[in-house]
Enzyme design. Structure first.
Site, mmCIF file in Angstrom:
data_model
loop_
_atom_site.group_PDB
_atom_site.id
_atom_site.type_symbol
_atom_site.label_atom_id
_atom_site.label_comp_id
_atom_site.label_asym_id
_atom_site.label_seq_id
_atom_site.Cartn_x
_atom_site.Cartn_y
_atom_site.Cartn_z
ATOM 1 N NE ARG A 88 -3.912 -0.016 2.192
ATOM 2 C CZ ARG A 88 -4.975 0.140 1.412
ATOM 3 N NH1 ARG A 88 -5.270 -0.765 0.491
ATOM 4 N NH2 ARG A 88 -5.743 1.197 1.549
ATOM 5 C CB THR A 94 -7.451 5.982 -3.396
ATOM 6 O OG1 THR A 94 -7.425 5.001 -2.355
ATOM 7 C CG2 THR A 94 -8.432 5.545 -4.481
ATOM 8 N NE ARG A 105 -3.613 3.395 -6.197
ATOM 9 C CZ ARG A 105 -4.243 2.848 -5.179
ATOM 10 N NH1 ARG A 105 -4.051 3.328 -3.944
ATOM 11 N NH2 ARG A 105 -5.068 1.845 -5.359
ATOM 12 C CG ASN A 115 -6.354 3.922 -8.609
ATOM 13 O OD1 ASN A 115 -6.547 2.938 -9.315
ATOM 14 N ND2 ASN A 115 -6.808 4.026 -7.376
ATOM 15 C CG HIS A 118 -6.889 -3.499 -5.861
ATOM 16 N ND1 HIS A 118 -7.837 -2.786 -5.162
ATOM 17 C CD2 HIS A 118 -6.809 -4.716 -5.255
ATOM 18 C CE1 HIS A 118 -8.323 -3.544 -4.187
ATOM 19 N NE2 HIS A 118 -7.713 -4.715 -4.226
HETATM 20 P P1 CMP Z 1 -8.970 0.588 -5.581
HETATM 21 O O1 CMP Z 1 -7.913 0.729 -4.549
HETATM 22 O O2 CMP Z 1 -8.838 -0.532 -6.549
HETATM 23 O O3 CMP Z 1 -10.388 0.467 -4.843
HETATM 24 C C1 CMP Z 1 -11.592 0.927 -5.405
HETATM 25 C C2 CMP Z 1 -11.394 1.658 -6.690
HETATM 26 O O4 CMP Z 1 -12.468 2.474 -7.102
HETATM 27 C C3 CMP Z 1 -10.246 2.629 -6.560
HETATM 28 O O5 CMP Z 1 -9.029 1.944 -6.422
HETATM 29 C C4 CMP Z 1 -10.416 3.448 -7.817
HETATM 30 O O6 CMP Z 1 -9.906 2.799 -8.970
HETATM 31 C C5 CMP Z 1 -11.941 3.500 -7.943
HETATM 32 N N1 CMP Z 1 -12.510 4.808 -7.575
HETATM 33 C C6 CMP Z 1 -13.114 5.650 -8.436
HETATM 34 N N2 CMP Z 1 -13.548 6.736 -7.814
HETATM 35 C C7 CMP Z 1 -13.224 6.607 -6.518
HETATM 36 C C8 CMP Z 1 -13.418 7.434 -5.377
HETATM 37 N N3 CMP Z 1 -14.021 8.614 -5.436
HETATM 38 N N4 CMP Z 1 -12.944 6.984 -4.187
HETATM 39 C C9 CMP Z 1 -12.323 5.779 -4.104
HETATM 40 N N5 CMP Z 1 -12.116 4.941 -5.164
HETATM 41 C C10 CMP Z 1 -12.560 5.374 -6.375
#
Ligand code: CMP
Length: 148
Positions: A88, A94, A105, A115, A118
């Site tokens: 992480r 994120t 990222r 992004n 994951h």
């Molecule tokens: P990830 O860590 O894979 O978990 C959920 C995913 O939703 C995140 O990364 C992003 O790719 C997507 N996402 C899109 N919009 C949002 C947002 N506003 N907040 C969090 N995740 C988002």
């Protein structure tokens, strides 16, 4: 106390499309995290919906599913000391705009959806997410430590 953990990493369609699989795996290995399972997969809509089911009530869910099925992803099982937190940290926040300098990222992400990567957020999530993509024969390691 040091604890060997497993976690799931995904190289998302945006990062695969820009040719960043190698760079992301390089950073993983340079950080001392060990890939113990690895494959390139094209998610179906059902698989993407299921994987992100925890987010099904969120406004970004439909768009996220569309993005995650827009091209192949690389799923990777990682092992190492404190692997969940360390992966992480390598990923960064994120939202790439808020991610630390030098994080994946920040360097390779586009926006909060696209992004690049994951990572599982906790041991129980890691166990579920690893089992979602890998069966016992696809992960290297002692039988007693296999997911599921
Ligand atoms: P990830 O860590 O894979 O978990 C959920 C995913 O939703 C995140 O990364 C992003 O790719 C997507 N996402 C899109 N919009 C949002 C947002 N506003 N907040 C969090 N995740 C988002």
């Amino acid at each position: 106390m040091a604890e060997t953990q497993r976690t799931l990493a995904i190289v998302k369609p945006d990062a695969v499309a820009k040719g960043a699989i190698g760079e992301i795996l390089r950073r993983i290995e340079a950080a001392g995290l060990r890939p113990i399972g690895l494959k390139l997969v094209q998610l179906s809509e059902g698989q993407a919906r299921g994987f992100y089911a925890v987010h099904r009530e969120r406004p970004f869910y439909a768009s996220l599913v569309k993005f995650m099925t827009s091209g192949p992803v690389v799923v990777c099982a990682l092992e190492g000391e404190q692997a969940i937190a360390r992966w992480r940290q390598l990923m960064g926040a994120t939202d790439p705009a808020r991610a630390d300098a030098g994080s994946i990222r920040k360097d390779l992400g586009t926006d909060v959806e696209r992004n690049a990567v994951h990572g599982s957020d906790a041991p129980e999530t890691a166990r579920i997410e690893l089992a979602y993509f890998f069966n016992a024969t696809e992960i290297q390691g002692p039988v007693e430590a296999l997911p599921g």
